[in-house]
Design an enzyme around this catalytic site. Structure first.
Site, PDB file in Angstrom:
ATOM      1  N   ARG A 294     -31.513  23.500 -10.563  1.00  0.00           N
ATOM      2  CA  ARG A 294     -30.350  24.044 -11.281  1.00  0.00           C
ATOM      3  C   ARG A 294     -29.327  24.627 -10.306  1.00  0.00           C
ATOM      4  NH1 ARG A 294     -33.151  26.087 -17.019  1.00  0.00           N
ATOM      5  NH2 ARG A 294     -33.431  23.934 -17.701  1.00  0.00           N
ATOM      6  N   TYR A 433     -26.677  17.402 -17.763  1.00  0.00           N
ATOM      7  CA  TYR A 433     -28.027  17.169 -17.223  1.00  0.00           C
ATOM      8  C   TYR A 433     -28.618  18.426 -16.579  1.00  0.00           C
ATOM      9  CZ  TYR A 433     -25.786  15.533 -12.730  1.00  0.00           C
ATOM     10  OH  TYR A 433     -25.065  15.389 -11.580  1.00  0.00           O
ATOM     11  N   GLU A 434     -29.928  18.363 -16.338  1.00  0.00           N
ATOM     12  CA  GLU A 434     -30.698  19.514 -15.827  1.00  0.00           C
ATOM     13  C   GLU A 434     -30.564  20.709 -16.786  1.00  0.00           C
ATOM     14  OE1 GLU A 434     -32.868  19.086 -13.338  1.00  0.00           O
ATOM     15  OE2 GLU A 434     -33.477  21.126 -13.871  1.00  0.00           O
ATOM     16  N   GLY A 435     -30.557  20.396 -18.094  1.00  0.00           N
ATOM     17  CA  GLY A 435     -30.441  21.445 -19.118  1.00  0.00           C
ATOM     18  C   GLY A 435     -28.986  21.693 -19.453  1.00  0.00           C
ATOM     19  N   GLN A 440     -29.023  26.561 -20.946  1.00  0.00           N
ATOM     20  CA  GLN A 440     -28.878  27.627 -19.930  1.00  0.00           C
ATOM     21  C   GLN A 440     -28.579  28.965 -20.604  1.00  0.00           C
ATOM     22  OE1 GLN A 440     -29.576  26.641 -16.879  1.00  0.00           O
ATOM     23  NE2 GLN A 440     -29.585  24.541 -17.636  1.00  0.00           N
TER      24      GLN A 440
END
Ligand SMILES: Cc1cc2nc3c(=O)[nH]c(=O)nc-3n(C[C@H](O)[C@H](O)[C@H](O)COP(=O)(O)OP(=O)(O)OC[C@H]3O[C@@H](n4cnc5c(N)ncnc54)[C@H](O)[C@@H]3O)c2cc1C
Length: 594
Positions: A294, A433-435, A440
């Site tokens: 992240r 992407y990546e959450g 978040q």
């Protein structure tokens, strides 16, 4: 050669003065990270990025990637750039020396990562995903897996991927369906994974997939998920690459941006795989690399904003249009106050974002290398709090800053030939992407704030107030910085009090305010770093530092951020106190307009 100029001065300032390289170099294992070495690393990385990687950016955007006879092809220019990256030893700078790494701090890795991403975001995703896979294998793989795979991956000879997403399992990985059936000492992995970044390509001789799947008797939900290493080509006992595993590339996606990054649909059919970590702990294994992944995506927000700013500034200096306020001659548009507003917003906010991301990287180094357990715990708590801000706030801000880059160009920003549009298109994935930002924001409010009753956040807000007080003592030039930061921290405290008082009363309240909480805290944390920067710059100027233009500009950036960016904090704070009532009252029929 491209027009990209790595902002080495600002990077060095942040590394040394804000993230505290000297303290990090004093940690066990980081003794070699001297300022001279870091300066040399940044200079060389800057040259590679500006001269070799940046020129591949437009080529990648225009050509994209394609599948030929089941094999993904990427532009030829990407191969040449990757070869030079590997020959220079760049893949290994932050990795474990036991497997051929150079063991430099994450903070230094973050600066190099920023340059790679700024040079060509789509290309840089390949090394970034590989680092994530290395991290995961190192933390959870068996000794045998480490021996076979790590050295090759750390040297850059093989790359890595992360295979989580399936059509029905995006943000919610509890519904992953891929299966891994035990077969002797190995597993047979089957299922379809979608959106796999650099899932296939023709740059290296092998690709190491990390795949989330469930064994036949595993429980439903996340507790049934395990992680498997599935190579594209099976590896023989002597380490040589053998026959192809049954992993097929079905297609690559046609998408809004990052055209040079192959986003693949992968089909696994009884592919040979090896368990990484324990059965049922697949998601936990992924989570060990989550903070650095992240952080990496947050850095992408810094990078693309930096590139958009450099392009916009170049345009604003050249484009002649209209007259300056009170003047009669035609001038370059940089002379118009409104264009200055856009350029300075890009410059000041990118600096704030860089400072916040590097400071988080520095805390990550302390959290992993400090010899004292109490110090490790403090820094880990700070990392945990900062990461959703770095990923969520920075990438949301990158949407605004790259859009301003288009605006500075006027109509020429909207057409493709200037390149401004590409940065805006490329940036769009970062909040997904990546959450996603929603994920978040939920993480920030739920796990990082409500879980400890706001204790870690209150400690950080106290530090911010101390910085504001130091700005007051520093003299008139920092008055705006002090006043705006004090007001913003006070708004953050009010928002925290509201959250603590109202989260339990209605289960929708936390989710309803989480985005605004994220944006509010991101803005305040960025303002805090700018205030710290302004204080240091003031001291340097008073001490007669050589680079006085840089420090004077830093103070102006901090003042601009205080006047313009921190002013947005009160808007988020006001929205938070509205809670969820209105948004949850509207019915689905009313949403439809029926
Ligand atoms: C170009 C690209 C590259 C990618 N690379 C990879 C990769 O290498 N490996 C990999 O495994 N995956 C990858 N992904 C997948 C990516 O991680 C997912 O797209 C992302 O996690 C979101 O999942 P989704 O697309 O299913 O959206 P959804 O989960 O359907 O979300 C849709 C919307 O609903 C919101 N939402 C969903 N659940 C919640 C909730 N609980 N609370 C609040 N809001 C919620 C989201 O915030 C979002 O706004 C990639 C995707 C793309 C487009």
């Amino acid at each position: 050669m491209s027009d990209y100029r790595p902002p080495v001065k600002d990077m060095q300032f942040v590394i040394n003065e804000l993230a505290g390289l000297a303290d990090i170099a004093a940690l066990p294992g980081y003794e070699e990270a001297t300022p001279d070495l870091i300066e040399a690393v940044l200079e060389e990385a800057g040259a590679l990025c500006a001269e070799v990687i940046a020129p591949t950016n437009v080529v990648g955007d225009e050509q994209g990637t394609r599948v030929e006879d089941g094999q993904v092809r990427v532009p030829a220019e990407f191969h040449a750039a990757y070869q030079q990256y590997v020959e220079g030893g760049w893949p290994s700078i932050v990795n474990n020396p036991d497997f051929g790494g150079q063991g430099l701090p994450k903070l230094v890795g973050a600066a190099v990562e920023e340059m790679l991403q700024t040079a060509n975001l789509a290309w840089s995703l390949c090394p970034m995903l590989t680092q994530g896979a290395i991290h995961c294998i190192e933390a959870h793989g068996s000794d045998e897996l480490k021996q076979i795979y790590l050295e090759k991956m750390i040297s850059g000879a093989w790359t890595g991927t992360m295979n989580l997403t399936e059509p029905q399992a995006g943000s919610d990985l509890s519904v992953v369906r891929s299966q891994a059936v035990p077969d002797g000492g190995v597993y047979r992995v089957s299922g379809q994974k979608i959106f796999i970044t650099w899932g296939d390509h023709d740059i290296t001789e092998n690709i190491v997939h990390l795949v989330l799947a469930r064994t036949p008797d595993a429980p439903a939900g996340v507790k049934g998920l395990s992680l498997f290493l599935v190579p594209k080509y099976l590896v023989s006992g002597d380490g040589s690459v053998g026959e192809q595993n049954s992993v097929t590339t079905v297609s690559v996606e046609h998408k809004l941006g990052i055209h040079g990054s192959p986003t693949c649909v992968l089909d696994f059919q009884n592919a040979e795989g090896y368990l990484v970590g324990e059965l049922g702990k697949g998601l936990a294994c992924m989570f060990t690399m989550m903070n650095s992944a992240r952080l990496g995506v947050g850095l992408e927000g810094v990078s693309i904003s930096e590139r958009a700013y450099q392009l916009a500034l170049g345009w604003a200096l050249d484009r002649v249009q209209g007259r300056a306020p009170g003047g009669k001659e035609s001038v370059a548009i940089v002379e118009h106050p409104d264009v200055r507003r856009m350029l300075l917003t890009m410059k000041a906010e990118t600096e704030a974002m860089r400072a916040l991301a590097y400071v988080a990287a520095g805390h990550l180094d302390h959290a992993t290398h400090a010899s004292d357990a109490e110090a490790r715990a403090f820094h880990q708590a700070r990392v945990d709090l900062l990461i959703p801000l770095v990923k969520g706030w920075i990438t949301e801000n990158a949407q605004v800053l790259t859009s301003l880059g288009v605006q500075v160009h006027g109509g020429m920003g909207y057409v493709e030939e200037t390149g401004a549009a590409q940065y805006m298109r490329d940036a769009r994935i970062l909040t997904i992407y990546e959450g996603t930002t929603g994920i978040q924001a939920g993480d920030l409010v739920g796990r990082k704030i409500l879980r400890d009753g706001g204790a870690a956040l209150t400690t950080m807000l106290d530090e911010m107030d101390a910085t504001a007080a130091a700005c007051k003592a520093a003299g008139d030039e920092l008055t705006t910085v002090c006043e705006s930061l004090t007001a913003a921290v006070s708004s953050a405290r009010e928002a925290l009090a509201w959250l603590l008082a109202n989260a339990k009363a209605d289960p929708a309240n936390a989710g309803a305010v989480s985005y605004h909480f994220l944006m509010l805290l991101g803005l305040v944390a960025g303002g805090w770093q700018m205030a710290r920067a302004a204080l240091i710059a003031t001291e340097k100027l008073a001490a007669g530092a050589a680079d006085n233009d840089f420090y004077a500009a830093k103070i102006l950036s901090a003042r601009f951020y205080a006047e313009q960016s921190l002013a947005r904090v009160s808007g988020h704070a006001g929205t938070i106190s509205s809670g969820s009532a209105t948004m949850m009252s509207i019915t689905v029929d009313q949403l439809r307009g029926d």
